[in-house]
Design a protein around this motif. Structure first.
Motif, PDB file in Angstrom:
ATOM      1  N   TYR A  95      12.084 -41.362  65.899  1.00 21.31           N
ATOM      2  CA  TYR A  95      11.622 -43.127  65.496  1.00 21.31           C
ATOM      3  C   TYR A  95      12.903 -43.757  65.928  1.00 21.31           C
ATOM      4  N   GLU A  96      14.015 -43.567  65.653  1.00 17.98           N
ATOM      5  CA  GLU A  96      15.267 -44.210  66.033  1.00 17.98           C
ATOM      6  C   GLU A  96      15.456 -44.173  67.370  1.00 17.98           C
ATOM      7  N   SER A  97      15.138 -43.179  68.153  1.00 18.22           N
ATOM      8  CA  SER A  97      15.196 -42.917  69.471  1.00 18.22           C
ATOM      9  C   SER A  97      14.337 -44.176  70.217  1.00 18.22           C
ATOM     10  N   ILE A  98      13.054 -44.115  69.829  1.00 20.04           N
ATOM     11  CA  ILE A  98      12.049 -45.272  70.489  1.00 20.04           C
ATOM     12  C   ILE A  98      12.702 -46.721  70.191  1.00 20.04           C
ATOM     13  N   CYS A  99      13.142 -46.967  69.206  1.00 21.15           N
ATOM     14  CA  CYS A  99      13.843 -48.328  68.764  1.00 21.15           C
ATOM     15  C   CYS A  99      14.876 -48.585  69.696  1.00 21.15           C
ATOM     16  N   ARG A 100      15.657 -47.512  70.220  1.00 19.85           N
ATOM     17  CA  ARG A 100      16.690 -47.890  71.102  1.00 19.85           C
ATOM     18  C   ARG A 100      16.478 -47.789  72.472  1.00 19.85           C
ATOM     19  N   HIS A 148      17.624 -24.708  65.223  1.00 18.39           N
ATOM     20  CA  HIS A 148      16.817 -24.801  66.163  1.00 18.39           C
ATOM     21  C   HIS A 148      15.888 -25.981  66.169  1.00 18.39           C
ATOM     22  N   ALA A 149      15.307 -26.254  64.953  1.00 15.02           N
ATOM     23  CA  ALA A 149      14.329 -27.194  64.980  1.00 15.02           C
ATOM     24  C   ALA A 149      14.995 -28.544  64.799  1.00 15.02           C
ATOM     25  N   CYS A 150      16.354 -28.653  64.405  1.00 11.76           N
ATOM     26  CA  CYS A 150      16.965 -30.010  64.633  1.00 11.76           C
ATOM     27  C   CYS A 150      17.377 -30.016  66.090  1.00 11.76           C
ATOM     28  N   GLY A 151      17.714 -28.889  66.836  1.00 10.54           N
ATOM     29  CA  GLY A 151      17.889 -29.084  68.157  1.00 10.54           C
ATOM     30  C   GLY A 151      16.619 -29.617  68.936  1.00 10.54           C
ATOM     31  N   MET A 152      15.505 -29.357  68.505  1.00  9.58           N
ATOM     32  CA  MET A 152      14.172 -29.602  69.312  1.00  9.58           C
ATOM     33  C   MET A 152      13.913 -31.011  68.992  1.00  9.58           C
ATOM     34  N   PHE A 153      14.229 -31.444  67.817  1.00  8.59           N
ATOM     35  CA  PHE A 153      14.073 -32.860  67.234  1.00  8.59           C
ATOM     36  C   PHE A 153      15.142 -33.697  68.544  1.00  8.59           C
ATOM     37  N   ALA A 154      16.338 -33.303  68.589  1.00 10.57           N
ATOM     38  CA  ALA A 154      17.488 -33.985  69.301  1.00 10.57           C
ATOM     39  C   ALA A 154      16.836 -34.143  70.604  1.00 10.57           C
ATOM     40  N   ILE A 155      16.064 -33.049  71.207  1.00  9.73           N
ATOM     41  CA  ILE A 155      15.698 -33.063  72.612  1.00  9.73           C
ATOM     42  C   ILE A 155      14.661 -33.888  72.998  1.00  9.73           C
ATOM     43  N   VAL A 156      13.848 -34.258  71.932  1.00 12.66           N
ATOM     44  CA  VAL A 156      12.660 -35.001  71.792  1.00 12.66           C
ATOM     45  C   VAL A 156      13.186 -36.625  71.703  1.00 12.66           C
ATOM     46  N   GLY A 157      14.289 -36.860  71.084  1.00 12.03           N
ATOM     47  CA  GLY A 157      14.716 -37.917  70.647  1.00 12.03           C
ATOM     48  C   GLY A 157      15.447 -38.459  71.812  1.00 12.03           C
ATOM     49  N   HIS A 158      16.162 -37.654  72.851  1.00  7.95           N
ATOM     50  CA  HIS A 158      17.072 -38.004  73.915  1.00  7.95           C
ATOM     51  C   HIS A 158      15.909 -38.316  74.843  1.00  7.95           C
ATOM     52  N   LEU A 166       5.277 -36.377  72.899  1.00  3.15           N
ATOM     53  CA  LEU A 166       4.061 -36.266  71.674  1.00  3.15           C
ATOM     54  C   LEU A 166       4.108 -34.795  71.469  1.00  3.15           C
ATOM     55  N   ARG A 167       3.551 -34.124  72.416  1.00  2.00           N
ATOM     56  CA  ARG A 167       3.150 -32.641  72.197  1.00  2.00           C
ATOM     57  C   ARG A 167       4.416 -31.613  71.667  1.00  2.00           C
ATOM     58  N   LYS A 168       5.674 -32.025  72.236  1.00  2.05           N
ATOM     59  CA  LYS A 168       6.767 -31.139  71.812  1.00  2.05           C
ATOM     60  C   LYS A 168       6.974 -31.714  70.395  1.00  2.05           C
ATOM     61  N   HIS A 169       6.969 -32.893  69.876  1.00  5.51           N
ATOM     62  CA  HIS A 169       6.939 -33.574  68.426  1.00  5.51           C
ATOM     63  C   HIS A 169       6.083 -32.727  67.768  1.00  5.51           C
TER      64      HIS A 169
END
Length: 359
Positions: A296-301, A173-183, A215-218
């Motif tokens: 971090y990687e998502s912001i770079c892209r 679940h935590a990985c999924g939430m990080f993926a949502i923030v990254g997307h 930011l809040r979700k992160h």
């Protein structure tokens, strides 16, 4: 009898005797006295986990209800479905190991005669899936004792599956939430062009509002990962230590029974189950570590250069926090990563080699 009691009353065994007596597991005390101590100690140590787990599960509920788009739901569903596949496969395998241990014991008891009163306790113990010490009572009540062992095997495996499956579900679940923030972060600035306004009105700045939500979700997901860490860190410290020692001892049994197909099945199945159990503590934690740096990687892209100054400041905050990945540790000492899993295996082999040299 007095000589036996004097052995355990000596100063050499003071610490284990005192603490085992304190928690109610010293086998030489009366049953009533052991229960009087064990029940409150077990209750206090286990019930403190219930509020922590409930907080974790409540967070998962709130996260599902907070998703606003089908894309976010699909991302989280994909990660939880992967966790379901892992836990289902793991649960089936562990139950298979339990059934194998019980079946082997039942077959031996049916094929070999246990009615002879001259059967030694050692021979009777060999018919059970667990090595137990019941004394002369084992010869008289072999079948009730066998049922006791079967229920103990089922209980141990069920508890192991319950804890590990909960841990894996929380991590996924935590990985999924990080993926949502990254997307979301990866698509920041995609709708802008060279004519974007560097200082737009805050209300009209869509990129800023999206980044603020990320930011809040992160921060929320980071707090959730820290909650997982605080809930399981002490459990994993005990588990890793016991598995290193126990795995080495079971490995010795496997080597000693290589020429006996009947006796190698049980230790080999337990050995494989221990390795998988240990691996599934390190592997999900590695996933969490990798996904925690995904923002971090998502912001770079992303097209961050097409965003306003206030939006860039928020992006910088997220990137700065992502430089410190989320970790699950064993007792706040050893981070659970694939690299450290390899080191644990090397340590187990070292113990195995040392124990084998004593043979």
């Amino acid at each position: 009898m007095d000589e036996r009691k004097n052995i355990w009353q000596s100063r050499f065994y003071t610490v284990p005797r005192v603490y085992m007596s304190l928690v109610g597991i010293w086998p030489y005390h009366r049953f009533r006295y052991r229960c009087f101590l064990f029940v409150p100690m077990f209750t206090f140590s286990i019930t403190i986990l219930i509020p922590q787990l409930k907080t974790c599960l409540k967070t998962i509920e709130d996260d599902w209800l907070s998703l606003n788009t089908d894309v976010e739901r699909n991302i989280l569903q994909r990660h939880t479905a992967y966790g379901r596949y892992i836990t289902l496969t793991y649960g089936i395998f562990m139950q298979f190991v339990g059934i194998l241990l019980i079946s082997k014991s039942v077959v031996i008891m049916l094929l070999e005669d246990t009615s002879d009163a001259t059967v030694s306790s050692l021979v009777a113990e060999a018919k059970l899936p667990l090595r137990v010490e019941y004394g002369e009572m084992l010869n008289q009540y072999l079948y009730p004792m066998a049922v006791h062992c079967y229920l103990a095997v089922f209980s141990h495996i069920s508890i192991t599956i319950a804890v590990d499956s909960c841990y894996i579900a929380l991590i996924r679940h935590a990985c999924g939430m990080f993926a949502i923030v990254g997307h979301t972060l990866e698509h920041i600035g995609k709708d802008s062009n060279d004519n974007f306004d560097l200082k737009p009105d805050k209300v009209k700045d869509d990129n800023y509002n999206k980044t603020l939500g990320c930011l809040r979700k992160h921060l929320h997901v980071i707090q959730f990962a820290e909650l997982i860490e605080s809930t399981f860190t002490n459990i994993f410290l005990v588990s890793v230590c016991l598995n290193m020692i126990g795995g080495s001892m079971i490995g010795i049994q496997v080597v000693l029974n290589l020429n006996d197909a009947k006796d190698i099945v049980e230790p080999f199945a337990i050995y494989i189950a221990q390795l998988i159990h240990l691996f599934l503590q390190f592997w999900p934690a590695q996933f969490l570590l990798d996904y925690s740096i995904l923002p971090y990687e998502s912001i770079c892209r992303s097209n961050w250069y097409y965003t306003s100054r206030r939006c860039r400041k928020l992006l910088f905050l997220i990137m700065n926090r992502s430089l410190l990945p989320c970790k699950i540790t064993a007792g706040k000492i050893v981070p659970l990563t694939i690299e450290n899993f390899g080191r644990v295996l090397k340590t187990m082999m070292s113990y195995f080699t040392m124990l084998r040299s004593f043979k």
